[in-house]
Design a protein around this motif. Structure first.
Motif, PDB file in Angstrom:
ATOM      1  N   LYS A 193     -54.490  31.866  13.204  1.00 48.92           N
ATOM      2  CA  LYS A 193     -54.417  32.047  14.653  1.00 48.92           C
ATOM      3  C   LYS A 193     -55.498  33.029  15.068  1.00 48.92           C
ATOM      4  N   ALA A 241     -49.617  42.968  23.286  1.00 49.33           N
ATOM      5  CA  ALA A 241     -48.223  42.530  23.152  1.00 49.33           C
ATOM      6  C   ALA A 241     -48.119  41.257  22.321  1.00 49.33           C
ATOM      7  N   ASN A 242     -49.024  40.300  22.562  1.00 48.18           N
ATOM      8  CA  ASN A 242     -49.006  39.049  21.788  1.00 48.18           C
ATOM      9  C   ASN A 242     -49.277  39.309  20.314  1.00 48.18           C
ATOM     10  N   ILE A 243     -50.235  40.183  20.040  1.00 47.07           N
ATOM     11  CA  ILE A 243     -50.592  40.486  18.648  1.00 47.07           C
ATOM     12  C   ILE A 243     -49.439  41.198  17.948  1.00 47.07           C
ATOM     13  N   ARG A 244     -48.795  42.125  18.646  1.00 47.67           N
ATOM     14  CA  ARG A 244     -47.691  42.872  18.021  1.00 47.67           C
ATOM     15  C   ARG A 244     -46.478  41.984  17.793  1.00 47.67           C
ATOM     16  N   ALA A 245     -46.374  40.873  18.498  1.00 51.05           N
ATOM     17  CA  ALA A 245     -45.251  39.952  18.300  1.00 51.05           C
ATOM     18  C   ALA A 245     -45.460  39.031  17.101  1.00 51.05           C
ATOM     19  N   MET A 246     -46.603  39.165  16.410  1.00 45.62           N
ATOM     20  CA  MET A 246     -46.958  38.252  15.323  1.00 45.62           C
ATOM     21  C   MET A 246     -46.664  38.812  13.936  1.00 45.62           C
ATOM     22  N   LYS A 268     -56.527  37.823  22.638  1.00 44.64           N
ATOM     23  CA  LYS A 268     -55.078  37.964  22.827  1.00 44.64           C
ATOM     24  C   LYS A 268     -54.723  39.391  23.243  1.00 44.64           C
ATOM     25  N   SER A 269     -53.602  39.525  23.943  1.00 41.00           N
ATOM     26  CA  SER A 269     -53.156  40.845  24.401  1.00 41.00           C
ATOM     27  C   SER A 269     -52.530  41.619  23.247  1.00 41.00           C
TER      28      SER A 269
END
Length: 517
Positions: free
Chosen positions: A323, A331-336, A328-329
């Motif tokens: 990915k 928040a999006n990265i930390r959700a991965m 990416k933000s």
């Protein structure tokens, strides 16, 4: 030797019942470097705050220069010839070096001393810098100078105010090895001119290198005061922690698998718009630790920020499990399932005005386990926080304590507990043991290797080359924003080998070879 300072049977109990000091004794001789060591939360900083008038002792006595003293505030301590350089710098970034040094004590001229005498001020600062060899540009804005020079500005501030006893609280926590060497040279020069230094640190190598005597504090009590020449790191660590501490990292050879993070031709700029990353390419595989070695300021910070979304990449690719992360933000990265221990726990690692419990769920409070319908399940959050505090040895009265009131080391443990509790597939650990005591360092190192052995990919950034070598399976050396070498961490690899590349010599050697061909 003449006794300069005696603190006898110092107790400090806060209104909430927390006992920070439980009968501390400290004797400091004139003209010595006296190290003060202990685990995070042992009471070192509280003791120094009491000495400097920032806190009032519950009981106990202080004698300075043979006379009883009781300081109602730092002003009283300064007037008596004391100065304190705090772990987190207290400088005004937008002001010049000179303005910071004289702040609140500016020389005046004219009728009724109404006007600031800038000419006298500058002459005085230049003379101060020359006298003590603490080289820094008096006209530079503080926000533009390196961390090591900011440390010098803090020391010049206390010297300007006439301090003869200087308290240095974790002075090397944010310094590179080179800056540490320069600081030690300055400290020794000050002692040579009759100054006395109290040196708070967690680094036993520094204790052995620079101090004359060392006092060990544990759980708010004085355990021992030793002549440095008559002791060793093993004895000091036993007194600090109450058990044997391993000074090596025990680990099996890595069994790396597929790449988890693939960086290709990454470019980015620093805060001033100058190139910071210049075409970085690097793979980090599942089941390995890749360490970044380099003199601070060569792109390490920008690399970590680009991966975690905190800094925009100007070009290139960062792929995590196929990915793309660029664009990416945060928040999006930390959700991965990416864990990130930032290099600055105070500004990007934690919310200082939130509780320990709130910090531990800071970015996963939406998880079903912490919800009750549309509301937070405070009981579950409390239980989770209690477990994390026990596992990671966060020393505080309870989980409702504000993060900003914790010692630096305990705050670091909160950040690490939060990031590791997510069981990340990629862990980015930037200065993970900065300002942490030896027992906690041992624990953090063990946890990093445990994550590696569990299949996580780990990117380690540390100013401590010994830490990089102890934990890493491969070491990528960064110089002026480029990866100039990727080295297998074999028994034959030495700090000198790595240092060759860290100074850019390996890169220049390769460029000469290329030109010759």
């Amino acid at each position: 030797m003449t006794i300069l300072l005696e603190m006898k049977d110092i107790h400090k109990v806060y209104p909430n019942g927390t006992a920070a000091n439980r009968g501390v004794d400290l004797t400091v001789y004139e003209g010595e470097i006296h190290a003060l060591v202990g685990e995070n939360g042992a009471g070192k900083s509280t003791l120094m705050k009491i000495l400097f008038g920032l806190e009032a002792p519950t009981s106990g006595t202080i004698e300075y220069k043979g006379k009883p003293v009781s300081f109602k505030g730092p002003k009283d301590a300064i007037e008596q010839g004391m100065g304190m350089v705090h772990q987190h710098f207290m400088l005004a970034p937008s002001l010049s070096v000179s303005e910071n040094i004289v702040l609140g004590e500016e020389p005046k001229k004219g009728p009724l001393s109404m006007f600031r005498d800038r000419a006298t001020e500058r002459r005085g600062i230049v003379k101060l810098i020359e006298t003590y060899g603490l080289k820094v540009d008096p006209d530079a804005r503080v926000e533009t100078i390196p961390v090591g020079q900011k440390q010098r500005v803090e020391i010049l501030k206390v010297l300007y105010r006439g301090a003869r006893l200087i308290i240095l609280d974790e002075p090397t926590a944010v310094l590179t090895p080179q800056e540490t060497d320069e600081l030690f040279a300055s400290i020794k020069a000050l002692v040579g001119q009759g100054y006395t230094i109290i040196f708070i640190t967690h680094k036993l190598r520094e204790v052995m290198e620079i101090s004359n005597r060392v006092t060990v504090i544990k759980a708010g009590k004085t355990i021992a005061t030793l002549n440095t020449k008559e002791t060793n790191p093993e004895q000091i660590s036993r007194l600090m922690v109450g058990r044997e501490v391993l000074f090596r990292v025990e680990k099996q050879p890595a069994e790396p698998k597929e790449p988890v993070l693939s960086i290709r031709d990454l470019h980015s700029v620093d805060d001033k718009g100058a190139p910071a990353l210049r075409g970085i390419s690097l793979d980090i595989r599942a089941g390995e630790v890749v360490g970044i070695a380099g003199v601070e300021g060569n792109g390490q910070t920008e690399l970590v920020e680009a991966i975690t979304g905190l800094r925009r990449a100007t070009s290139g690719s960062i792929r995590y499990l196929d990915k793309e992360l660029v664009g990416k933000s945060v928040a999006n990265i930390r959700a991965m399932k990416i864990g990130h221990v930032p290099e600055d726990r105070q500004t990007t690692g934690a919310s200082l005005t939130s509780t320990i419990a709130e910090n531990l769920i800071l970015d996963h409070y939406r998880n079903p386990e912490f919800k009750r319908g549309p509301f937070l399940n405070k009981k579950k959050i409390k239980q989770f926080a209690k477990v994390m505090m026990e596992i990671f040895d966060v020393r505080a009265q309870n989980e409702e304590v504000l993060a900003g009131s914790l010692s630096g080391g305990n705050l670091q443990k909160v950040v690490i507990a939060r990031e590791l509790s997510k069981n990340p597939k990629l862990l980015i650990a930037s200065q993970p043991t900065r300002g942490v005591d030896i027992g906690a360092i041992e624990f953090i190192h063990r946890e990093i290797i445990k994550r590696r052995d569990g299949g996580a990919a780990v990117l380690l950034v540390s100013a401590e080359l010994s830490e990089v070598m102890a934990l890493s399976d491969r070491i990528a050396v960064i110089y002026e924003g480029e990866i100039v070498a990727v080295l297998d961490n074999t028994p034959e690899l030495t700090e000198e080998n790595i240092g060759y590349y860290m100074l850019g010599l390996g890169k220049k050697h390769r460029e000469k070879e290329g030109a010759a061909q």
